[in-house]
Write a protein that holds these residues in place. Sequence first.
Motif, mmCIF file in Angstrom:
data_model
loop_
_atom_site.group_PDB
_atom_site.id
_atom_site.type_symbol
_atom_site.label_atom_id
_atom_site.label_comp_id
_atom_site.label_asym_id
_atom_site.label_seq_id
_atom_site.Cartn_x
_atom_site.Cartn_y
_atom_site.Cartn_z
ATOM 1 N N VAL A 292 -36.023 -23.666 23.324
ATOM 2 C CA VAL A 292 -35.912 -22.588 23.216
ATOM 3 C C VAL A 292 -36.853 -22.046 22.808
ATOM 4 O O VAL A 292 -37.872 -21.917 22.359
ATOM 5 C CB VAL A 292 -34.331 -22.714 21.980
ATOM 6 C CG1 VAL A 292 -34.404 -20.872 21.870
ATOM 7 C CG2 VAL A 292 -33.635 -23.437 22.304
ATOM 8 N N THR C 274 -17.238 -28.502 26.818
ATOM 9 C CA THR C 274 -17.716 -28.642 26.384
ATOM 10 C C THR C 274 -16.898 -30.554 26.388
ATOM 11 O O THR C 274 -17.245 -32.010 25.932
ATOM 12 C CB THR C 274 -17.772 -28.998 24.559
ATOM 13 O OG1 THR C 274 -16.754 -28.284 24.278
ATOM 14 C CG2 THR C 274 -18.590 -27.329 24.478
ATOM 15 N N ASP C 286 -25.619 -27.554 27.949
ATOM 16 C CA ASP C 286 -26.700 -27.298 26.822
ATOM 17 C C ASP C 286 -27.569 -26.584 26.606
ATOM 18 O O ASP C 286 -27.945 -26.047 26.695
ATOM 19 C CB ASP C 286 -27.063 -28.854 26.694
ATOM 20 C CG ASP C 286 -26.730 -29.619 25.967
ATOM 21 O OD1 ASP C 286 -26.448 -30.814 26.317
ATOM 22 O OD2 ASP C 286 -25.750 -28.966 25.381
ATOM 23 N N THR C 289 -26.135 -22.981 25.586
ATOM 24 C CA THR C 289 -26.063 -22.962 24.165
ATOM 25 C C THR C 289 -27.361 -23.467 23.404
ATOM 26 O O THR C 289 -27.266 -22.906 21.933
ATOM 27 C CB THR C 289 -24.932 -24.346 23.961
ATOM 28 O OG1 THR C 289 -24.738 -24.642 24.461
ATOM 29 C CG2 THR C 289 -23.332 -23.385 24.647
ATOM 30 N N LYS C 290 -28.149 -24.352 23.685
ATOM 31 C CA LYS C 290 -29.273 -24.984 23.387
ATOM 32 C C LYS C 290 -30.008 -24.707 23.768
ATOM 33 O O LYS C 290 -31.462 -25.044 23.301
ATOM 34 C CB LYS C 290 -29.061 -26.039 22.756
ATOM 35 C CG LYS C 290 -27.628 -26.878 22.090
ATOM 36 C CD LYS C 290 -27.818 -27.994 21.233
ATOM 37 C CE LYS C 290 -27.297 -28.790 21.971
ATOM 38 N NZ LYS C 290 -26.021 -29.867 21.864
ATOM 39 N N GLY C 291 -30.931 -23.972 25.205
ATOM 40 C CA GLY C 291 -31.866 -24.437 25.441
ATOM 41 C C GLY C 291 -32.287 -23.973 25.158
ATOM 42 O O GLY C 291 -32.209 -22.010 24.820
ATOM 43 N N SER C 294 -30.458 -19.779 25.092
ATOM 44 C CA SER C 294 -29.646 -20.302 24.210
ATOM 45 C C SER C 294 -29.145 -18.722 23.285
ATOM 46 O O SER C 294 -28.766 -17.923 23.118
ATOM 47 C CB SER C 294 -29.639 -21.023 23.265
ATOM 48 O OG SER C 294 -30.858 -21.077 22.782
ATOM 49 N N TRP C 298 -25.884 -16.690 23.275
ATOM 50 C CA TRP C 298 -25.254 -16.272 21.837
ATOM 51 C C TRP C 298 -25.212 -15.088 21.226
ATOM 52 O O TRP C 298 -24.622 -14.169 21.072
ATOM 53 C CB TRP C 298 -25.864 -17.577 20.125
ATOM 54 C CG TRP C 298 -25.577 -19.007 21.032
ATOM 55 C CD1 TRP C 298 -26.357 -20.098 20.918
ATOM 56 C CD2 TRP C 298 -23.850 -19.218 20.862
ATOM 57 N NE1 TRP C 298 -25.403 -20.701 20.970
ATOM 58 C CE2 TRP C 298 -24.135 -21.014 21.243
ATOM 59 C CE3 TRP C 298 -22.882 -19.246 20.561
ATOM 60 C CZ2 TRP C 298 -22.824 -21.731 21.335
ATOM 61 C CZ3 TRP C 298 -21.984 -19.647 20.625
ATOM 62 C CH2 TRP C 298 -22.354 -20.860 21.651
#
Lengths: 335, 261, 419
Positions: A292, C274, C286, C289-291, C294, C298
């Motif tokens: 990120v 999920t 992923d 939401t996390k990569g 994200s 979000w």
Amino acid sequence: MFTRFKRLSIALIFALAAAGGTLMVASAQDATPPAPTPQGSEQDCAACHADYQMSWQSGLHGQAGDDPVFLKAWEDQGKPGACLICHDTGYDPATGISEAKGVTCLACHSPAPDNHPANNMPVDKSTDLCGKCHSDSRFASDNWMMSAHYQRAMTCSVCHNPHSAGMKTVEGFATTEDASSLCQNCHKDAMDNFPSSKHAEAGVTCVNCHLGFNVGSADANVDFADAHKAPDHSFIPTLETCNKCHSTQMHAPGQSVAAAAIKIEEAGGTSTPEPTPVQVSTLPVTNEPTPVSPVGYAGLAGLVGLAAGMVLAPWLERFYHRVSKQHQHEEEHHE
Amino acid sequence: MSDANFSRRDFIKLTAVGAAAVAGTRLVKEARASSSSPAGEHQWAMVIDQSKCTGCNYCTLACQAHNDTAPENQWNVVSEAGEVGGHKTYIARPCMQCAKAPCVEVCMVGASYYRDDGIVMMDYDKCIGCRYCEAACPYQARVFNWEKFEGKNPAVPEWGSPEVERRPRGVPEKCSFCYHRIDRGLELGLIPGVDADATPACVGACPTGARMFGDLNDKNSLVSLVLKEHASYRLRDDLATGPRVYYLPADPKEMDTEVKS
Amino acid sequence: MIAKLRAKFPTTTPWITWLGALGLLLAIGLTCGILIFWRGLAITNLTDLVPWGLWITIDLSSIALSAGAFSLCAAVYLAGLKRYEPVARTATFIGLIGYSMAMLSLMLDIGRPDRFWHALVYWNTHSLLWEVTMCVCLYLIVLVLEAMPILAKLEWLRKRFPKITAKMEHVHHYAPYLAIAGLCLSMLHQSSLGAVYGVLKARPFWYKPEMAALFMFSALVGGISLTIFASMLSARLTPKARVNDTLLERVAHFVGWALVPYLYIRTWDWLAMTYTYQPGRSEGLDVMTKGPLSFNFWIVEILFGAIVPMILLLKQGTRQNRFWRMAALAMVVGGVIAYRWDINLGGFLVVVSYLPGEATVAYTSYFPSLVEIGAGLGVIAFGLMAFSLGVRYLKVVDHRYVAQEHETVKSEAPETVLA
């Protein structure tokens, strides 16, 4: 009577029509295939197969008829016809006439069908065709037939480029100076352990052992010039192969020379070649996703901080004033 | 006012009937892009024996030469596929020529279409280069011509000579099972899979004979016999695309009989 | 030449500066566009793994944000909410601009722009993209017809061609039929755009039926939001635009409520992913939401794209405050664009291998090249310029002007208010 301008315009229209028609006809002509050529010289084949022509004429097959070394040896021996059976195309011993000088297209792609290109030229990759000239123990086709490659229905053209009469090139299309890299292209498993072996460290490559000139076998008696000698295409190393270098360490005597005397270069190749990489997926992928970027979150945090700071500012200011006043009080009290 | 109402009603009626007519003719006429491949006289299939594949890439090079592709636009891709019994195995992946090809379904101009004999053809003249087919293919079998391939093809003439035109810029391309060789061979009375001139270039180039080609409709063809006698699998069978390329899994016993140093 | 310009524009008004800035962006866009047509797509950062990037996002977003046209026209002419007619007029004009922007970015994106007409001549009725193209082309015609009365307001046109202008205004009589056609066509292609992704079995991240519904929903909220936002912004910036704030507040209230089901479905969409590992889908989640996606997901899409605007627009206090209303609407628009960017890249950044055995997943990356960004900015500048000119010369944001047949309906607002 038309005015000059009108006449010019009419003339222009005619001119354009004529030019346009000619253009259409002329470009249509490119589409028609060339008329079938009579059998004969390689110039006719080259009209369409220019690529093959170019790779052929710079190789050994293309020079077979014109090579000065050959011509000198041939003339010295009295121009025997037996040589021309291979060095010319379609040599007829009875009449002594060849269809063409050198190893031309028709030497291998024969008989040409009636209306090529409607019908295909014959393409025979079998060992027998190559063996017509590269026959018997002089040229390896005998011991080739003992090899596992031949047993598994491989042909000469798996390793050799029949047009350039050289080796096939893979992996970046660089010219292979050492045939060993071509071996590794298929025998990748062999390259698992070989590079760390003592042989590899000494600079031994595949061809040194598996494509050696076996001294002491039938071809030792060959009295032609080097051009008529081929390494042992059975790819089976024999005791003699080992003895080439290790004779002084072996019990058996033999026609061998001292270990280090045989220069590795003679057998071709000086360094352990790099294994040919498989064309694995050249996709630009990674095993982990790119992380990120912190910029976005940092910017947001900054904005939130800004807002929080603006909201808290009045209280902070009051707090600061209270503290500084207290401090002042205390100082005054002390004095 | 009554006149206006009448004309409005007429207008609606006319539009409805017209639209229905147009839709009807269109729906009736859609023989072209059906949802799965039609069955014809031949059904070409390819079998690749992983026990014999050494990953030498001769097939890739032959394809590149015969189809005049750029070196970075490989139609046939050979990848490492793990180890079996201590031997490395490889997998060569041409276009699967799926019986239910996602690329045919999604092509908006119908530039990808089925042929009777199971080959998924590309009409490079119709294609507008939207790359939907590229997104849809589960096998990454399509490459896009981001630029036109100019200049010399390094695989020519050593590995073959070009038999089809180079594709223009802006269209995706893929393996075509060398349909041009098959068609020409059939015209000359040759048998695809048996006669090298009528068989895809990759099959003929393979030095170990790992690639086989033939007609599944012919019970006695090589591919039919091989598939009957050996266990085989296809890639991404879970997606039910109906690929026509079968793989014989690498058998360590078979691979052991090879001479290895 | 400079002297001439100075004579024409003695003082640089903000309007001139604005036009100048847009003109510069347009020029950059034009240059980049020419480069693309000349050199081909090789100069972009698109690859065989990520064949659709920035321009497709712009294309999808333009179409989504033009959804105000069909929804507001349906509300006015089919649901009988005549008082919103001026807002519908603005929305129609924005729709026309939006679809032109979509066409422009598509022309850039396809490999053979010279063959764009193939889509209309060669049909593959099985392809969703065909369906989208057909609907978009037909809807463009509907939009042009719906926009005729707006274009007929051009003074220059009225003077030169009064008869044609009169005919153009007469088209307004057919507004209900155009609204029906627009509603059907729009609902078809707005959801089909989602289904374009949703039918690809090869990409488990996309392969689900709610793609169509989500695209439809987000288009609805995004389109109406953009219309209201643009109206309010224009009214703030120039006296030529006059809005009825009560009307806009009501529509914004609707947007607030519409965000609730959108947020609900969107939450279930990612929450359901999920459960149970599926190669391609779980990694895509992923990544989103996390990569690398994200922050976009979000913050821009969920927090500021749905949650915060929903709260702001449902609370009467913030909704009635013009600043917060505008902020909320702008956030919704940003969220819609972010949603399309996330969906597009979430599917492409994850590469599922076709090798036998358990599918392995690898990741690729994409960031648009300068040419892509330049051309994209050019397209956006075109849209902004067209809207600005419309506000100034065509009175597209003018709630005082109500069509003759709607004047019989009493509007509840006391009088028009300058926002």
